[in-house]
Write a protein that holds these residues in place. Structure first.
Motif, PDB file in Angstrom:
ATOM      1  N   GLY A   6       0.800  -1.214   0.000  1.00 44.86           N
ATOM      2  CA  GLY A   6       0.000   0.000   0.000  1.00 44.86           C
ATOM      3  C   GLY A   6       0.834   1.265   0.000  1.00 44.86           C
ATOM      4  N   GLN A   7       2.062   1.172   0.541  1.00 41.51           N
ATOM      5  CA  GLN A   7       2.957   2.331   0.579  1.00 41.51           C
ATOM      6  C   GLN A   7       3.761   2.484  -0.711  1.00 41.51           C
ATOM      7  OE1 GLN A   7       5.302   1.454   4.033  1.00 41.51           O
ATOM      8  NE2 GLN A   7       3.577   1.648   5.437  1.00 41.51           N
ATOM      9  N   LYS A   8       3.764   1.448  -1.555  1.00 41.03           N
ATOM     10  CA  LYS A   8       4.590   1.456  -2.766  1.00 41.03           C
ATOM     11  C   LYS A   8       3.765   1.414  -4.051  1.00 41.03           C
ATOM     12  CE  LYS A   8       8.434   1.179  -0.351  1.00 41.03           C
ATOM     13  NZ  LYS A   8       9.392   2.283  -0.306  1.00 41.03           N
ATOM     14  N   LEU A   9       2.490   1.707  -3.943  1.00 40.96           N
ATOM     15  CA  LEU A   9       1.592   1.559  -5.081  1.00 40.96           C
ATOM     16  C   LEU A   9       2.012   2.391  -6.287  1.00 40.96           C
ATOM     17  CD1 LEU A   9      -0.917   0.129  -6.058  1.00 40.96           C
ATOM     18  CD2 LEU A   9      -2.305   1.920  -5.017  1.00 40.96           C
ATOM     19  N   HIS A  10       2.663   3.522  -6.052  1.00 37.68           N
ATOM     20  CA  HIS A  10       3.064   4.392  -7.159  1.00 37.68           C
ATOM     21  C   HIS A  10       4.549   4.240  -7.498  1.00 37.68           C
ATOM     22  CE1 HIS A  10      -0.887   6.200  -7.195  1.00 37.68           C
ATOM     23  NE2 HIS A  10      -0.824   6.229  -5.870  1.00 37.68           N
ATOM     24  N   ALA A  11       5.156   3.167  -7.021  1.00 40.41           N
ATOM     25  CA  ALA A  11       6.548   2.827  -7.355  1.00 40.41           C
ATOM     26  C   ALA A  11       6.521   1.428  -7.963  1.00 40.41           C
ATOM     27  CB  ALA A  11       7.425   2.866  -6.109  1.00 40.41           C
ATOM     28  N   PRO A  12       6.266   1.314  -9.271  1.00 39.27           N
ATOM     29  CA  PRO A  12       5.987   0.020  -9.898  1.00 39.27           C
ATOM     30  C   PRO A  12       7.001  -1.085  -9.626  1.00 39.27           C
ATOM     31  CG  PRO A  12       5.540   1.779 -11.444  1.00 39.27           C
ATOM     32  CD  PRO A  12       6.174   2.416 -10.241  1.00 39.27           C
ATOM     33  N   GLU A  13       8.283  -0.792  -9.716  1.00 35.80           N
ATOM     34  CA  GLU A  13       9.275  -1.854  -9.525  1.00 35.80           C
ATOM     35  C   GLU A  13       9.228  -2.421  -8.109  1.00 35.80           C
ATOM     36  OE1 GLU A  13      13.200  -0.787 -10.757  1.00 35.80           O
ATOM     37  OE2 GLU A  13      12.564  -0.256 -12.791  1.00 35.80           O
ATOM     38  N   GLU A  14       9.115  -1.535  -7.133  1.00 37.12           N
ATOM     39  CA  GLU A  14       9.044  -1.987  -5.741  1.00 37.12           C
ATOM     40  C   GLU A  14       7.723  -2.709  -5.470  1.00 37.12           C
ATOM     41  OE1 GLU A  14      10.698   0.945  -2.777  1.00 37.12           O
ATOM     42  OE2 GLU A  14      10.692   2.210  -4.571  1.00 37.12           O
ATOM     43  N   TYR A  15       6.643  -2.200  -6.049  1.00 42.03           N
ATOM     44  CA  TYR A  15       5.346  -2.831  -5.843  1.00 42.03           C
ATOM     45  C   TYR A  15       5.343  -4.245  -6.416  1.00 42.03           C
ATOM     46  CZ  TYR A  15       0.315  -3.374  -5.326  1.00 42.03           C
ATOM     47  OH  TYR A  15      -0.927  -3.819  -4.942  1.00 42.03           O
ATOM     48  N   VAL A  16       5.892  -4.404  -7.622  1.00 40.65           N
ATOM     49  CA  VAL A  16       5.911  -5.720  -8.264  1.00 40.65           C
ATOM     50  C   VAL A  16       6.708  -6.723  -7.438  1.00 40.65           C
ATOM     51  CG1 VAL A  16       6.797  -6.989 -10.272  1.00 40.65           C
ATOM     52  CG2 VAL A  16       5.436  -4.914 -10.603  1.00 40.65           C
ATOM     53  N   ALA A  17       7.835  -6.295  -6.877  1.00 41.97           N
ATOM     54  CA  ALA A  17       8.641  -7.200  -6.044  1.00 41.97           C
ATOM     55  C   ALA A  17       7.841  -7.670  -4.826  1.00 41.97           C
ATOM     56  CB  ALA A  17       9.929  -6.507  -5.607  1.00 41.97           C
ATOM     57  N   LEU A  18       7.120  -6.748  -4.203  1.00 45.50           N
ATOM     58  CA  LEU A  18       6.285  -7.101  -3.050  1.00 45.50           C
ATOM     59  C   LEU A  18       5.093  -7.965  -3.470  1.00 45.50           C
ATOM     60  CD1 LEU A  18       6.325  -3.607  -1.324  1.00 45.50           C
ATOM     61  CD2 LEU A  18       7.330  -5.698  -0.373  1.00 45.50           C
ATOM     62  N   ASP A  19       4.518  -7.634  -4.616  1.00 41.65           N
ATOM     63  CA  ASP A  19       3.384  -8.386  -5.143  1.00 41.65           C
ATOM     64  C   ASP A  19       3.771  -9.851  -5.379  1.00 41.65           C
ATOM     65  OD1 ASP A  19       0.894  -8.990  -6.162  1.00 41.65           O
ATOM     66  OD2 ASP A  19       1.152  -7.878  -8.027  1.00 41.65           O
ATOM     67  N   LEU A  20       4.939 -10.048  -5.970  1.00 41.94           N
ATOM     68  CA  LEU A  20       5.410 -11.412  -6.211  1.00 41.94           C
ATOM     69  C   LEU A  20       5.569 -12.167  -4.898  1.00 41.94           C
ATOM     70  CD1 LEU A  20       6.360 -13.549  -8.241  1.00 41.94           C
ATOM     71  CD2 LEU A  20       8.657 -12.625  -7.989  1.00 41.94           C
ATOM     72  N   GLU A  21       6.103 -11.488  -3.881  1.00 38.57           N
ATOM     73  CA  GLU A  21       6.277 -12.135  -2.584  1.00 38.57           C
ATOM     74  C   GLU A  21       4.928 -12.427  -1.932  1.00 38.57           C
ATOM     75  OE1 GLU A  21       8.322 -14.207   0.069  1.00 38.57           O
ATOM     76  OE2 GLU A  21       9.152 -13.287  -1.749  1.00 38.57           O
ATOM     77  N   PHE A  22       3.951 -11.543  -2.134  1.00 40.05           N
ATOM     78  CA  PHE A  22       2.596 -11.772  -1.620  1.00 40.05           C
ATOM     79  C   PHE A  22       2.022 -13.054  -2.222  1.00 40.05           C
ATOM     80  CE2 PHE A  22      -2.015 -11.362  -1.729  1.00 40.05           C
ATOM     81  CZ  PHE A  22      -2.340 -10.819  -0.488  1.00 40.05           C
ATOM     82  N   HIS A  23       2.136 -13.199  -3.539  1.00 37.44           N
ATOM     83  CA  HIS A  23       1.587 -14.375  -4.215  1.00 37.44           C
ATOM     84  C   HIS A  23       2.380 -15.636  -3.849  1.00 37.44           C
ATOM     85  CE1 HIS A  23      -1.447 -12.490  -6.945  1.00 37.44           C
ATOM     86  NE2 HIS A  23      -0.746 -11.424  -6.605  1.00 37.44           N
ATOM     87  N   ARG A  24       3.665 -15.485  -3.649  1.00 34.10           N
ATOM     88  CA  ARG A  24       4.479 -16.638  -3.238  1.00 34.10           C
ATOM     89  C   ARG A  24       4.101 -17.079  -1.816  1.00 34.10           C
ATOM     90  NH1 ARG A  24       8.997 -18.631  -0.904  1.00 34.10           N
ATOM     91  NH2 ARG A  24      10.260 -20.065  -2.156  1.00 34.10           N
ATOM     92  N   THR A  25       3.785 -16.111  -0.956  1.00 39.79           N
ATOM     93  CA  THR A  25       3.362 -16.444   0.403  1.00 39.79           C
ATOM     94  C   THR A  25       1.998 -17.123   0.389  1.00 39.79           C
ATOM     95  OG1 THR A  25       4.638 -14.587   1.270  1.00 39.79           O
ATOM     96  CG2 THR A  25       2.962 -15.505   2.724  1.00 39.79           C
ATOM     97  N   LEU A  26       1.118 -16.685  -0.506  1.00 38.75           N
ATOM     98  CA  LEU A  26      -0.156 -17.391  -0.697  1.00 38.75           C
ATOM     99  C   LEU A  26       0.106 -18.840  -1.094  1.00 38.75           C
ATOM    100  CD1 LEU A  26      -2.604 -15.099  -2.714  1.00 38.75           C
ATOM    101  CD2 LEU A  26      -2.980 -16.058  -0.440  1.00 38.75           C
ATOM    102  N   ALA A  27       1.070 -19.020  -2.008  1.00 41.85           N
ATOM    103  CA  ALA A  27       1.418 -20.373  -2.439  1.00 41.85           C
ATOM    104  C   ALA A  27       1.883 -21.217  -1.256  1.00 41.85           C
ATOM    105  CB  ALA A  27       2.504 -20.314  -3.520  1.00 41.85           C
ATOM    106  N   ALA A  28       2.716 -20.635  -0.409  1.00 43.81           N
ATOM    107  CA  ALA A  28       3.205 -21.365   0.771  1.00 43.81           C
ATOM    108  C   ALA A  28       2.062 -21.719   1.704  1.00 43.81           C
ATOM    109  CB  ALA A  28       4.254 -20.534   1.506  1.00 43.81           C
ATOM    110  N   ALA A  29       1.054 -20.830   1.786  1.00 44.20           N
ATOM    111  CA  ALA A  29      -0.077 -21.059   2.688  1.00 44.20           C
ATOM    112  C   ALA A  29      -0.944 -22.231   2.259  1.00 44.20           C
ATOM    113  CB  ALA A  29      -0.922 -19.796   2.796  1.00 44.20           C
ATOM    114  N   THR A  30      -0.815 -22.682   1.004  1.00 41.16           N
ATOM    115  CA  THR A  30      -1.589 -23.848   0.566  1.00 41.16           C
ATOM    116  C   THR A  30      -1.055 -25.138   1.182  1.00 41.16           C
ATOM    117  OG1 THR A  30      -0.207 -24.370  -1.372  1.00 41.16           O
ATOM    118  CG2 THR A  30      -2.011 -22.768  -1.692  1.00 41.16           C
ATOM    119  N   ASN A  31       0.181 -25.086   1.687  1.00 42.17           N
ATOM    120  CA  ASN A  31       0.865 -26.280   2.185  1.00 42.17           C
ATOM    121  C   ASN A  31       1.020 -27.348   1.106  1.00 42.17           C
ATOM    122  OD1 ASN A  31       1.535 -25.745   5.027  1.00 42.17           O
ATOM    123  ND2 ASN A  31      -0.676 -25.467   5.218  1.00 42.17           N
ATOM    124  N   ASN A  32       1.043 -26.883  -0.133  1.00 39.45           N
ATOM    125  CA  ASN A  32       1.340 -27.741  -1.283  1.00 39.45           C
ATOM    126  C   ASN A  32       2.627 -27.191  -1.893  1.00 39.45           C
ATOM    127  OD1 ASN A  32       1.599 -28.862  -3.851  1.00 39.45           O
ATOM    128  ND2 ASN A  32      -0.620 -28.935  -4.205  1.00 39.45           N
TER     129      ASN A  32
END
Length: 195
Positions: free
Chosen positions: A49-75
């Motif tokens: 939310g703090q990096k929404l207007h900084a695309p490169e930083e937002y994308v790096a965080l976004d990828l980690e968000f989705h990767r953490t979702l992946a980890a939460a599946t326990n698959n």
């Protein structure tokens, strides 16, 4: 990554694959997440939310968000898949974000991440799945609206879910023709930039 390097893969190809994968991933994450996963997702969402207007930083965080979702599946295969396709995921996330032209559209990107988080936090698989569906459909619709690919009839539903884009005035104008030259559009509807 080979497909990206050789120009065989484009942003919408990657997003179409991600859509199928991540909708089920969000539902499983909501059903199987641990308190630690929820804490990690919440911390990432706050920083996004703090990096929404900084695309490169937002994308790096976004990828980690989705990767953490992946980890939460326990698959573990979900995490392995995202890691193996990291460059492709980053490219599609970047393309999707950079083709949001209004403050409202950017705010909606973040809002949908928060809805995904809320569904996972509450253990509500249906809510997490629905939020991820809208998130993926919005990203595809943003690319379609920008004439990166023709909008297929079956994708009209995705388009209607997303707010109407306001394209920059410069993008709406054609190049001035040279004296005596015929006026032609600045780009073909079928022209697709590579990612």
């Amino acid at each position: 990554e080979h497909a990206l390097i050789t120009g065989q893969a484009e942003a919408h190809h990657i997003l179409e694959v991600r859509r199928g994968l991540e909708i089920s991933m969000a539902a499983l994450a909501a059903a199987r997440r641990s308190p630690a996963h929820v804490r990690d997702l919440a911390a990432l969402a706050r920083e996004m939310g703090q990096k929404l207007h900084a695309p490169e930083e937002y994308v790096a965080l976004d990828l980690e968000f989705h990767r953490t979702l992946a980890a939460a599946t326990n698959n573990p295969f979900y995490v392995q898949f995202i890691d193996a396709c990291r460059a492709a995921f980053e490219s599609s996330m970047d393309a999707g974000l950079r083709h949001r032209y209004t403050v409202a559209e950017l705010d909606r990107v973040q809002s949908l991440h928060l809805e995904i988080l809320d569904g996972v936090r509450r253990g509500d698989s249906r809510a997490a799945e629905n939020a991820m569906t809208r998130h993926c459909d919005d990203a595809l619709a943003a690319l379609y609206r920008c004439d990166m690919v023709p909008l297929a009839p079956e994708d009209e539903k995705a388009r209607s879910r997303s707010e109407k884009a306001v394209r920059p005035a410069a993008a709406a104008k054609s190049r001035k023709p040279e004296a005596g030259a015929k006026t032609t559009p600045t780009k073909s509807r079928n022209q697709r930039p590579k990612v």
